[in-house]
Scaffold this active site. Structure first.
Site, PDB file in Angstrom:
ATOM      1  N   ASP A  19       0.816  -1.217   0.000  1.00  0.00           N
ATOM      2  CA  ASP A  19       0.000   0.000   0.000  1.00  0.00           C
ATOM      3  C   ASP A  19       0.846   1.262   0.000  1.00  0.00           C
ATOM      4  O   ASP A  19       0.554   2.212  -0.736  1.00  0.00           O
ATOM      5  CB  ASP A  19      -0.926  -0.008   1.221  1.00  0.00           C
ATOM      6  CG  ASP A  19      -1.907   1.158   1.217  1.00  0.00           C
ATOM      7  OD1 ASP A  19      -2.357   1.549   0.124  1.00  0.00           O
ATOM      8  OD2 ASP A  19      -2.225   1.671   2.292  1.00  0.00           O
ATOM      9  N   HIS A  72       4.856   5.352  -2.091  1.00  0.00           N
ATOM     10  CA  HIS A  72       5.173   6.579  -1.360  1.00  0.00           C
ATOM     11  C   HIS A  72       6.595   6.579  -0.787  1.00  0.00           C
ATOM     12  O   HIS A  72       7.380   7.506  -1.020  1.00  0.00           O
ATOM     13  CB  HIS A  72       4.208   6.786  -0.194  1.00  0.00           C
ATOM     14  CG  HIS A  72       2.781   6.934  -0.593  1.00  0.00           C
ATOM     15  ND1 HIS A  72       2.380   7.382  -1.832  1.00  0.00           N
ATOM     16  CD2 HIS A  72       1.631   6.708   0.085  1.00  0.00           C
ATOM     17  CE1 HIS A  72       1.061   7.425  -1.893  1.00  0.00           C
ATOM     18  NE2 HIS A  72       0.582   7.014  -0.737  1.00  0.00           N
ATOM     19  N   LYS A 118      -0.107   1.720  10.958  1.00  0.00           N
ATOM     20  CA  LYS A 118      -1.389   2.286  11.368  1.00  0.00           C
ATOM     21  C   LYS A 118      -1.573   2.127  12.882  1.00  0.00           C
ATOM     22  O   LYS A 118      -0.903   1.319  13.518  1.00  0.00           O
ATOM     23  CB  LYS A 118      -2.533   1.602  10.618  1.00  0.00           C
ATOM     24  CG  LYS A 118      -2.563   1.948   9.132  1.00  0.00           C
ATOM     25  CD  LYS A 118      -3.795   1.399   8.454  1.00  0.00           C
ATOM     26  CE  LYS A 118      -3.893   1.868   7.008  1.00  0.00           C
ATOM     27  NZ  LYS A 118      -4.089   3.324   6.888  1.00  0.00           N
TER      28      LYS A 118
END
Length: 526
Positions: free
Chosen positions: A276, A281, A379
């Protein structure tokens, strides 16, 4: 003479020479918007009722209009499975802009946009709907003078990319020659699920559109502080002599989120943190930190230097010891109770998907050989922060007593990407007093304090770049595939293993701290 009557016309030409006039009394020489204003064009958003379109894309378009960065002849066309007319879409777009736009609401700006909003309803496999979309774009060439220019934004699940691309090819909407202008496509991440699928997607999209008309969007590259990495390194002589393995001890890149997976259970459980955010990124941030100086600020030159870095990345000799996967348990974040990952809605009780990843990478080139790059993302961490920390080696000799430097740490240069955009330089200084005591102090620069203009949203900058054809901040196929060559071996090694548990509100599993302790280092407190 060609004149202009609104802040959207980008040329003021002399009839005889065709060159821009420099003595136009209406033009402010300090107004740098004109070269950045696109030609008349349309933006077609597929999946226009989704969160990305409502919360980011439509507000960004309004903000561009509010800043005078769009041409008078500009159209927003939405495509979704709804039985709507133009007015229904206009109402949704207005609400989205009012709720999420960065700039102040101005009715006169919206009135100009509202007259240029179109909607076509249908499913992605509906030939008739795409035929209608093609006809609508053709009609806009006459009614709105868009000259055949259109950008297609795929704000849709990756599984739907192939069918939409094939529809654009079937109808000829992707054909520059047929349209009489330019046709471009914006592809959201993830760019595939592994190297094989990424190559298949790249081959398809480059076959439907010409390679220079494909914009693979990574919104992190649109952030002001990420772009400032290039300014920091290449516009100043202060840092370049130190930007190498002789002076840099290590680099840490952190992307921490205080939220869980929200409503993304289906996507996230099939993807995980590495696919992800690490694959795109974070490896892009690494490339911008480590790249060599390009010969010019040209898109091709910058992307060539980034690709060299990505190809030079080396994995840990032992992936087991040089990487950590984690999964959050129930805990407390910002004073509120947070559920564990396995307690989230629609997550299987036996899921082994990671919500945290830490990895030690190297770069095998002359500048960075021997410097570890530590990357972590997760997270349900204590707070939301993305930063790049360059940690420098200690002075080769310190003529101070050991007791005088007990509170002295490493010199650090920290680039804060979000949420408090800015830079921090940490170095040692004498504490006022009668003794020679040294302690770390920080020089802090924040965008919000140093500049009167607020930073544009990443999508605001990137949408404008698409419309003017500037590919500087968009990864090409080679970069995407190079990133997958880093992540795929990690995923293969992790297959069949369970992630390390960590409580919500912690900075990840203890194993991540132990990974750095083995290298006689520790994570910087973000």
């Amino acid at each position: 003479m060609t004149t202009w009557s609104a802040p959207g016309q980008s040329r003021i030409d002399d009839d005889e020479t065709g060159e821009p006039l420099n003595d136009n009394p209406l033009r402010d020489p300090q107004d740098r918007r004109l070269p950045r204003i696109p030609e008349p064009c349309a933006v077609v958003i597929f999946g226009v009722t989704g969160d990305l379109a409502r919360k980011k894309l439509i507000p960004a378009i309004y903000d561009l209009a509010n800043r005078g960065m769009l041409p008078p002849s500009f159209v927003v066309a939405g495509f979704a499975r709804r039985d709507w007319g133009d007015d229904d879409f206009e109402a949704l777009a207005k609400k989205s802009a009012q709720e999420h736009a960065r700039t102040p609401w101005r009715e006169e700006v919206w009135a100009r946009l509202a007259g240029n909003i179109k909607f076509v309803g249908g499913s992605f496999d509906d030939d008739a709907a795409f035929d209608e979309l093609s006809k609508t774009l053709d009609d806009l060439c006459d009614t709105h003078q868009i000259k055949g220019n259109a950008a297609f934004y795929l704000s849709i699940p990756p599984s739907a990319f192939p069918v939409v691309l094939k529809q654009l090819a079937r109808t000829g909407m992707a054909d520059n020659k047929r349209s009489g202008g330019w046709r471009r496509v914006v592809v959201e991440k993830p760019f595939g699920n592994d190297l094989k699928s990424a190559k298949q997607l790249n081959a398809l999209v480059d076959d439907v559109f010409t390679a220079q008309d494909v914009f693979r969007i990574d919104h992190y590259l649109g952030k002001e502080t990420v772009q400032n990495i290039l300014a920091l390194r290449f516009a100043n002589t202060l840092f370049d002599p130190l930007w190498n393995s002789k002076y840099v001890d290590s680099v840490q890149i952190t992307m921490a989120e205080d939220v869980g997976i929200g409503s993304r259970a289906g996507f996230y459980d099939a993807t995980g943190t590495a696919r992800d955010v690490l694959q795109n990124h974070l490896l892009q941030l690494l490339a911008m930190v480590a790249m060599e100086e390009p010969t010019s600020f040209d898109a091709a030159e910058i992307r060539a230097e980034k690709l060299k870095v990505l190809k030079a990345i080396t994995l840990p000799s032992s992936i087991t010891e040089g990487t950590v996967r984690g999964q959050y348990l129930a805990g407390w974040v910002a004073g509120e109770r947070a559920a564990g990952y396995l307690e989230e809605e629609d997550i299987p009780e036996t899921s082994t998907t990671e919500t945290y990843v830490a990895v030690r990478l190297g770069i095998q080139n002359r500048r960075w050989a021997g410097v570890p790059f530590y990357i972590r993302a997760g997270k349900r961490m204590p707070r939301r922060v993305t930063e790049i920390a360059v940690l420098f080696k200690g002075a080769p000799h310190q003529p101070f007593r050991k007791a005088d430097v007990e509170s002295l740490g490493q010199n650090q240069l920290v680039v804060r990407v979000q949420p408090d955009e800015g830079l921090m330089l940490k170095f040692g200084s004498k504490v006022p007093g009668t003794t020679m005591e040294l302690r770390d102090i920080a020089m802090d620069f924040q965008y919000g304090e140093a500049f009167t203009d607020s930073s544009p949203e990443a999508y605001e900058r990137l949408i404008l770049d698409v419309l003017i054809g500037d590919r500087t901040l968009f990864p090409d196929a080679g970069e995407v595939e190079a990133c997958w060559r880093v992540v795929d071996p990690l995923e293969a090694e992790w297959l069949g293993t369970k992630p390390e548990p960590y409580r919500s509100g912690e900075w990840g599993p203890r194993a991540a701290d132990e990974m750095l302790h083995r290298d006689h280092r520790s994570w910087r407190r973000a």
